[in-house]
Design a protein around this motif. Sequence first.
Motif, PDB file in Angstrom:
ATOM      1  N   THR A 187     -22.210  32.746 -31.820  1.00 26.20           N
ATOM      2  CA  THR A 187     -22.690  31.922 -30.709  1.00 26.20           C
ATOM      3  C   THR A 187     -21.641  30.943 -30.187  1.00 26.20           C
ATOM      4  O   THR A 187     -21.886  30.205 -29.245  1.00 26.20           O
ATOM      5  N   SER A 188     -20.442  30.937 -30.816  1.00 27.99           N
ATOM      6  CA  SER A 188     -19.421  29.965 -30.408  1.00 27.99           C
ATOM      7  C   SER A 188     -18.688  30.461 -29.163  1.00 27.99           C
ATOM      8  O   SER A 188     -18.514  31.653 -28.951  1.00 27.99           O
ATOM      9  N   LEU A 189     -18.258  29.525 -28.312  1.00 33.05           N
ATOM     10  CA  LEU A 189     -17.519  29.837 -27.109  1.00 33.05           C
ATOM     11  C   LEU A 189     -16.208  29.086 -27.111  1.00 33.05           C
ATOM     12  O   LEU A 189     -16.122  27.978 -27.637  1.00 33.05           O
ATOM     13  N   SER A 190     -15.171  29.678 -26.530  1.00 31.13           N
ATOM     14  CA  SER A 190     -13.870  29.009 -26.428  1.00 31.13           C
ATOM     15  C   SER A 190     -13.902  28.045 -25.271  1.00 31.13           C
ATOM     16  O   SER A 190     -14.245  28.406 -24.147  1.00 31.13           O
ATOM     17  N   GLN A 191     -13.556  26.780 -25.554  1.00 34.58           N
ATOM     18  CA  GLN A 191     -13.496  25.763 -24.520  1.00 34.58           C
ATOM     19  C   GLN A 191     -12.253  24.929 -24.721  1.00 34.58           C
ATOM     20  O   GLN A 191     -11.936  24.529 -25.822  1.00 34.58           O
ATOM     21  N   ASP A 192     -11.538  24.643 -23.644  1.00 32.79           N
ATOM     22  CA  ASP A 192     -10.355  23.770 -23.700  1.00 32.79           C
ATOM     23  C   ASP A 192     -10.706  22.433 -23.087  1.00 32.79           C
ATOM     24  O   ASP A 192     -11.497  22.361 -22.176  1.00 32.79           O
TER      25      ASP A 192
ATOM     26  N   MET B  30       8.682  32.709 -32.721  1.00 32.99           N
ATOM     27  CA  MET B  30       7.831  33.853 -33.035  1.00 32.99           C
ATOM     28  C   MET B  30       6.546  33.726 -32.243  1.00 32.99           C
ATOM     29  O   MET B  30       5.772  32.791 -32.450  1.00 32.99           O
ATOM     30  N   GLY B  31       6.366  34.666 -31.306  1.00 39.20           N
ATOM     31  CA  GLY B  31       5.209  34.601 -30.444  1.00 39.20           C
ATOM     32  C   GLY B  31       3.976  35.229 -31.065  1.00 39.20           C
ATOM     33  O   GLY B  31       4.060  36.054 -31.971  1.00 39.20           O
ATOM     34  N   GLY B  32       2.818  34.842 -30.542  1.00 40.19           N
ATOM     35  CA  GLY B  32       1.559  35.418 -30.985  1.00 40.19           C
ATOM     36  C   GLY B  32       0.383  34.603 -30.484  1.00 40.19           C
ATOM     37  O   GLY B  32       0.542  33.458 -30.060  1.00 40.19           O
ATOM     38  N   SER B  33      -0.793  35.192 -30.544  1.00 37.23           N
ATOM     39  CA  SER B  33      -1.983  34.440 -30.145  1.00 37.23           C
ATOM     40  C   SER B  33      -2.464  33.541 -31.286  1.00 37.23           C
ATOM     41  O   SER B  33      -3.065  32.501 -31.042  1.00 37.23           O
ATOM     42  N   PHE B  34      -2.239  33.964 -32.541  1.00 37.05           N
ATOM     43  CA  PHE B  34      -2.616  33.171 -33.714  1.00 37.05           C
ATOM     44  C   PHE B  34      -4.079  32.726 -33.593  1.00 37.05           C
ATOM     45  O   PHE B  34      -4.398  31.542 -33.647  1.00 37.05           O
ATOM     46  N   ASP B  35      -4.965  33.713 -33.503  1.00 38.90           N
ATOM     47  CA  ASP B  35      -6.375  33.461 -33.209  1.00 38.90           C
ATOM     48  C   ASP B  35      -7.285  34.125 -34.242  1.00 38.90           C
ATOM     49  O   ASP B  35      -8.049  35.023 -33.888  1.00 38.90           O
ATOM     50  N   PRO B  36      -7.206  33.710 -35.538  1.00 32.86           N
ATOM     51  CA  PRO B  36      -6.494  32.541 -36.068  1.00 32.86           C
ATOM     52  C   PRO B  36      -5.167  32.914 -36.737  1.00 32.86           C
ATOM     53  O   PRO B  36      -4.892  34.078 -36.997  1.00 32.86           O
ATOM     54  N   ILE B  37      -4.375  31.896 -37.047  1.00 31.83           N
ATOM     55  CA  ILE B  37      -3.185  32.052 -37.871  1.00 31.83           C
ATOM     56  C   ILE B  37      -3.605  32.518 -39.262  1.00 31.83           C
ATOM     57  O   ILE B  37      -4.624  32.072 -39.798  1.00 31.83           O
ATOM     58  N   HIS B  38      -2.847  33.442 -39.854  1.00 35.57           N
ATOM     59  CA  HIS B  38      -3.197  33.913 -41.196  1.00 35.57           C
ATOM     60  C   HIS B  38      -1.927  34.123 -42.021  1.00 35.57           C
ATOM     61  O   HIS B  38      -0.801  33.940 -41.532  1.00 35.57           O
ATOM     62  N   HIS B  39      -2.117  34.521 -43.284  1.00 33.93           N
ATOM     63  CA  HIS B  39      -0.981  34.640 -44.198  1.00 33.93           C
ATOM     64  C   HIS B  39       0.001  35.721 -43.764  1.00 33.93           C
ATOM     65  O   HIS B  39       1.193  35.630 -44.081  1.00 33.93           O
TER      66      HIS B  39
ATOM     67  N   ALA C  63      -1.308  37.507 -20.054  1.00 33.44           N
ATOM     68  CA  ALA C  63      -1.860  38.373 -19.013  1.00 33.44           C
ATOM     69  C   ALA C  63      -2.365  39.699 -19.561  1.00 33.44           C
ATOM     70  O   ALA C  63      -3.263  40.310 -18.976  1.00 33.44           O
ATOM     71  N   LEU C  64      -1.808  40.167 -20.669  1.00 32.44           N
ATOM     72  CA  LEU C  64      -2.130  41.498 -21.173  1.00 32.44           C
ATOM     73  C   LEU C  64      -3.176  41.493 -22.271  1.00 32.44           C
ATOM     74  O   LEU C  64      -3.394  42.504 -22.922  1.00 32.44           O
ATOM     75  N   ARG C  65      -3.838  40.362 -22.485  1.00 33.20           N
ATOM     76  CA  ARG C  65      -4.849  40.274 -23.538  1.00 33.20           C
ATOM     77  C   ARG C  65      -6.163  39.801 -22.945  1.00 33.20           C
ATOM     78  O   ARG C  65      -6.197  39.112 -21.925  1.00 33.20           O
ATOM     79  N   SER C  66      -7.246  40.159 -23.634  1.00 28.30           N
ATOM     80  CA  SER C  66      -8.554  39.629 -23.256  1.00 28.30           C
ATOM     81  C   SER C  66      -8.583  38.143 -23.596  1.00 28.30           C
ATOM     82  O   SER C  66      -7.738  37.653 -24.369  1.00 28.30           O
ATOM     83  N   PRO C  67      -9.530  37.386 -23.039  1.00 27.31           N
ATOM     84  CA  PRO C  67      -9.576  35.945 -23.324  1.00 27.31           C
ATOM     85  C   PRO C  67      -9.603  35.663 -24.822  1.00 27.31           C
ATOM     86  O   PRO C  67     -10.245  36.374 -25.604  1.00 27.31           O
ATOM     87  N   LEU C  68      -8.884  34.635 -25.232  1.00 24.58           N
ATOM     88  CA  LEU C  68      -8.789  34.298 -26.646  1.00 24.58           C
ATOM     89  C   LEU C  68     -10.096  33.673 -27.121  1.00 24.58           C
ATOM     90  O   LEU C  68     -10.825  33.035 -26.356  1.00 24.58           O
ATOM     91  N   ALA C  69     -10.392  33.853 -28.401  1.00 24.63           N
ATOM     92  CA  ALA C  69     -11.681  33.407 -28.935  1.00 24.63           C
ATOM     93  C   ALA C  69     -11.724  31.900 -29.180  1.00 24.63           C
ATOM     94  O   ALA C  69     -12.723  31.250 -28.897  1.00 24.63           O
ATOM     95  N   ALA C  70     -10.646  31.342 -29.717  1.00 24.95           N
ATOM     96  CA  ALA C  70     -10.590  29.906 -29.996  1.00 24.95           C
ATOM     97  C   ALA C  70      -9.836  29.194 -28.885  1.00 24.95           C
ATOM     98  O   ALA C  70      -8.977  29.779 -28.220  1.00 24.95           O
ATOM     99  N   SER C  71     -10.146  27.931 -28.675  1.00 18.78           N
ATOM    100  CA  SER C  71      -9.485  27.150 -27.638  1.00 18.78           C
ATOM    101  C   SER C  71      -8.022  26.899 -27.980  1.00 18.78           C
ATOM    102  O   SER C  71      -7.599  27.038 -29.143  1.00 18.78           O
ATOM    103  N   ASN C  72      -7.252  26.512 -26.990  1.00 18.42           N
ATOM    104  CA  ASN C  72      -5.862  26.127 -27.235  1.00 18.42           C
ATOM    105  C   ASN C  72      -5.787  25.006 -28.251  1.00 18.42           C
ATOM    106  O   ASN C  72      -4.926  25.004 -29.146  1.00 18.42           O
ATOM    107  N   HIS C  73      -6.657  24.033 -28.110  1.00 17.27           N
ATOM    108  CA  HIS C  73      -6.661  22.885 -29.029  1.00 17.27           C
ATOM    109  C   HIS C  73      -6.904  23.343 -30.463  1.00 17.27           C
ATOM    110  O   HIS C  73      -6.211  22.899 -31.393  1.00 17.27           O
TER     111      HIS C  73
ATOM    112  N   ALA D 238      -6.134  39.464 -37.314  1.00 17.18           N
ATOM    113  CA  ALA D 238      -6.917  38.377 -36.730  1.00 17.18           C
ATOM    114  C   ALA D 238      -8.246  38.906 -36.183  1.00 17.18           C
ATOM    115  O   ALA D 238      -9.274  38.223 -36.268  1.00 17.18           O
ATOM    116  N   THR D 239      -8.233  40.113 -35.635  1.00 14.29           N
ATOM    117  CA  THR D 239      -9.477  40.716 -35.143  1.00 14.29           C
ATOM    118  C   THR D 239     -10.481  40.865 -36.278  1.00 14.29           C
ATOM    119  O   THR D 239     -11.668  40.547 -36.140  1.00 14.29           O
ATOM    120  N   ASP D 240     -10.007  41.354 -37.425  1.00 18.55           N
ATOM    121  CA  ASP D 240     -10.875  41.501 -38.603  1.00 18.55           C
ATOM    122  C   ASP D 240     -11.371  40.147 -39.100  1.00 18.55           C
ATOM    123  O   ASP D 240     -12.535  40.009 -39.491  1.00 18.55           O
TER     124      ASP D 240
END
Length: 210
Positions: free
Chosen positions: A205-210, A1-10, A37-47, A171-173
């Motif tokens: 003020t948080s930034l996504s960093q890997d 099951m694909g997704g950005s999970f940014d964040p994962i929710h119920h 490729a079809l999404r804006s940069p994700l908010a949280a890092s991969n980690h 996840a946007t909300d």
Amino acid sequence: MGGSFDPIHHGHLRAALEAAEALMVARVDLLPAGQPALRSPLAASNHARLAMLQLAVADEARLGVDARELQRPGQTFTIDTLQSLRQEAGPKAPLIFLLGADAFSRLEQWQRWQLLTRTAHLLVLSRPGQTLSPPSHPLFLAQRLSEPLDLLRRPFGHWSALEITPLAISATDLRQRCRQGQSLRYLVPDAVWDYIQAQQLYRATSLSQD
């Protein structure tokens, strides 16, 4: 099951669990997107996204995590992931990719999308009464619409739809709530909410960093 999970929710977790039950399979793996490729940069890092996923499924044996896209450099495409899974599973094992109805409606924008059903089945997760918009391309219309359980009878080449319990969680909300200092309790697993707070994720003020 694909997704950005940014964040994962119920909502994600419930959909994956209902798919596992409907298909009568031992496990559904959640596949976090790397750099879609079809999404804006994700908010949280991969980690961070991987850590939240692992916390979310820790107590549910029917859900797992497949982190292969997070380990791949550059932009990631679903077809590459499905082809790697097909290589591992062999030519005869059924392979089913779960995606949401919104993603399904944009399928013709995906990289080499015509190859998706030549590699796996597609199972579209939709809300009751939601209208699905399959690609109008003849190459896709040639693929047969099947019942979910029928997907397990063949290795690839078909698509199906599964109505899931509608949980109006976005996840946007959730990210917006975090920026406004609101609680995510009962919208995400407790362990995920604790992690978000400890790592100060999704703050203005948080930034996504890997």
